[in-house]
Design a protein around this motif. Structure first.
Motif, PDB file in Angstrom:
ATOM      1  N   ASN A 160       0.839  -1.202   0.000  1.00  0.00           N
ATOM      2  CA  ASN A 160       0.000   0.000   0.000  1.00  0.00           C
ATOM      3  C   ASN A 160       0.872   1.249   0.000  1.00  0.00           C
ATOM      4  OD1 ASN A 160      -2.518   1.515   0.327  1.00  0.00           O
ATOM      5  ND2 ASN A 160      -1.856   1.866   2.429  1.00  0.00           N
ATOM      6  N   LYS A 161       1.940   1.241   0.801  1.00  0.00           N
ATOM      7  CA  LYS A 161       2.837   2.402   0.854  1.00  0.00           C
ATOM      8  C   LYS A 161       3.580   2.578  -0.470  1.00  0.00           C
ATOM      9  CE  LYS A 161       6.479   4.615   3.545  1.00  0.00           C
ATOM     10  NZ  LYS A 161       6.979   5.322   2.381  1.00  0.00           N
ATOM     11  N   GLY A 194     -10.736  10.055  -5.256  1.00  0.00           N
ATOM     12  CA  GLY A 194      -9.684   9.078  -5.511  1.00  0.00           C
ATOM     13  C   GLY A 194      -8.341   9.782  -5.617  1.00  0.00           C
ATOM     14  N   GLY A 195      -8.145  10.784  -4.767  1.00  0.00           N
ATOM     15  CA  GLY A 195      -6.935  11.606  -4.824  1.00  0.00           C
ATOM     16  C   GLY A 195      -5.726  11.017  -4.141  1.00  0.00           C
ATOM     17  N   GLY A 196      -5.793   9.745  -3.753  1.00  0.00           N
ATOM     18  CA  GLY A 196      -4.644   9.109  -3.115  1.00  0.00           C
ATOM     19  C   GLY A 196      -4.318   9.760  -1.790  1.00  0.00           C
ATOM     20  N   THR A 197      -3.044  10.013  -1.569  1.00  0.00           N
ATOM     21  CA  THR A 197      -2.636  10.629  -0.303  1.00  0.00           C
ATOM     22  C   THR A 197      -2.666  12.146  -0.371  1.00  0.00           C
ATOM     23  OG1 THR A 197      -0.324  10.388  -1.002  1.00  0.00           O
ATOM     24  CG2 THR A 197      -1.230   8.648   0.418  1.00  0.00           C
ATOM     25  N   GLY A 198      -3.215  12.707  -1.442  1.00  0.00           N
ATOM     26  CA  GLY A 198      -3.452  14.139  -1.507  1.00  0.00           C
ATOM     27  C   GLY A 198      -2.357  14.971  -2.132  1.00  0.00           C
ATOM     28  N   ALA A 199      -1.411  14.333  -2.808  1.00  0.00           N
ATOM     29  CA  ALA A 199      -0.284  15.085  -3.382  1.00  0.00           C
ATOM     30  C   ALA A 199      -0.747  16.101  -4.424  1.00  0.00           C
ATOM     31  CB  ALA A 199       0.728  14.120  -3.999  1.00  0.00           C
ATOM     32  N   ALA A 200      -1.663  15.698  -5.297  1.00  0.00           N
ATOM     33  CA  ALA A 200      -2.137  16.603  -6.341  1.00  0.00           C
ATOM     34  C   ALA A 200      -2.869  17.798  -5.737  1.00  0.00           C
ATOM     35  CB  ALA A 200      -3.058  15.853  -7.309  1.00  0.00           C
ATOM     36  N   VAL A 258      -5.965   4.259   2.357  1.00  0.00           N
ATOM     37  CA  VAL A 258      -5.140   5.271   1.689  1.00  0.00           C
ATOM     38  C   VAL A 258      -5.050   6.516   2.563  1.00  0.00           C
ATOM     39  CG1 VAL A 258      -4.889   6.712  -0.360  1.00  0.00           C
ATOM     40  CG2 VAL A 258      -5.796   4.394  -0.577  1.00  0.00           C
ATOM     41  N   ILE A 259      -6.193   6.990   3.036  1.00  0.00           N
ATOM     42  CA  ILE A 259      -6.238   8.188   3.873  1.00  0.00           C
ATOM     43  C   ILE A 259      -5.440   7.985   5.159  1.00  0.00           C
ATOM     44  CG2 ILE A 259      -7.764   9.700   5.210  1.00  0.00           C
ATOM     45  CD1 ILE A 259      -7.867  10.112   2.160  1.00  0.00           C
ATOM     46  N   ALA A 260      -5.395   6.756   5.646  1.00  0.00           N
ATOM     47  CA  ALA A 260      -4.683   6.465   6.899  1.00  0.00           C
ATOM     48  C   ALA A 260      -3.207   6.816   6.813  1.00  0.00           C
ATOM     49  CB  ALA A 260      -4.842   4.993   7.262  1.00  0.00           C
ATOM     50  N   THR A 261      -2.641   6.805   5.610  1.00  0.00           N
ATOM     51  CA  THR A 261      -1.212   7.094   5.451  1.00  0.00           C
ATOM     52  C   THR A 261      -0.959   8.462   4.823  1.00  0.00           C
ATOM     53  OG1 THR A 261      -1.105   6.059   3.248  1.00  0.00           O
ATOM     54  CG2 THR A 261      -0.761   4.628   5.156  1.00  0.00           C
ATOM     55  N   ALA A 262      -2.018   9.244   4.612  1.00  0.00           N
ATOM     56  CA  ALA A 262      -1.874  10.531   3.926  1.00  0.00           C
ATOM     57  C   ALA A 262      -1.222  11.570   4.830  1.00  0.00           C
ATOM     58  CB  ALA A 262      -3.244  11.027   3.459  1.00  0.00           C
TER      59      ALA A 262
END
Length: 254
Positions: free
Chosen positions: A163-164, A199-205, A226-230
């Motif tokens: 996941n990471k 579906g923005g993943g960890t929020g980089a964009a 996904v949000i847990a590691t953002a």
């Protein structure tokens, strides 16, 4: 008749060479992966000037006695692919290996780097589905599911390490894309008050957008694992969703 002779002779020989080339294309990816794992680009770039293999080997962490011969073979291929440069050995002076524009994309921790994506694309779990492509043609179905028994999102939720790797890869490419968009679309977000990335993943964009346009309230939606590691981004709220229906309920009204 001449066409047939060309096909049977020189044409077939050239075709054979091409097949061999494609058969061994994987070696390029594996050499790149090893360079990222060994942090070769970081070692060379940190010195600011070309260095010999012995100095490169001394910089490899967690390895008291690196195999110089193996390292030399990897570097020979990467030099041939123009990832690094080399000044040949002469008068008893060791060959010196230097950086290139391409090697900069292999740096760890750089703002813009493709190292995380390279690690994902060459991870054995990401490559496993490729062995099921013919099965998908014969039977239908999803290659990843055939390889791992579940779809990729479920697999990521049950495998924190993968996941990471996946999220880091998505984040690095998002930053690269958004840097380009922010440069060429400077005023396009001026009239936007809030923005949602589904579906923005960890929020980089979203983080890149809000960094340039801090007046925007950014909302990043993705699955719980996904949000847990953002990481935190100023001006960005991370929201967990488990299905599209939940997203529709949570989405701010205009």
């Amino acid at each position: 008749m001449e066409e047939k002779e060309a096909f049977d002779g020189e044409g077939m020989l050239q075709a054979q060479a091409e097949i061999w080339k494609y058969m061994y294309h994987f070696a390029d990816s594996m050499a790149l992966k090893s360079a990222v794992e060994l942090r070769i680009a970081d070692i060379i770039h940190s010195h600011g000037s070309p260095i010999p293999l012995s100095q490169m080997a001394a910089g490899i962490i967690d390895s008291p006695s690196p195999d110089i011969t193996c390292l030399a073979r990897i570097m020979r291929l990467l030099v041939r692919r123009k990832i690094f440069t080399v000044t040949p050995q002469s008068d008893g002076v060791e060959a010196l290996y230097g950086p290139t524009h391409m090697s900069r994309w292999l740096l760890h921790g750089a703002e813009l780097s493709l190292a995380p994506m390279l690690m994902l694309e060459n991870d054995h779990r990401a490559l496993a589905p490729c062995h099921y492509l013919s099965n998908c043609v014969r039977e239908g179905g999803i290659a990843f599911q055939k390889a791992h028994g579940r779809e990729i999102w479920d697999y990521c939720s049950m495998n924190p390490e993968f996941n990471k790797i996946f999220n880091d890869a998505m984040g690095c490419t998002a930053r690269i894309r958004m840097k380009a968009i922010m440069t060429g679309y400077k005023d396009g977000f001026c009239g936007v008050g809030s923005m949602v990335d589904v579906g923005g993943g960890t929020g980089a964009a979203m983080g890149e957008i809000v960094k340039v346009h801090p007046h925007i309230k950014g909302i990043n939606f993705d699955l719980p694992h996904v949000i847990a590691t953002a990481p935190e981004y100023a001006g960005v709220s991370h929201v967990e969703v488990t299905c599209l229906r939940q997203f529709l309920v949570l989405m701010p009204s205009s």
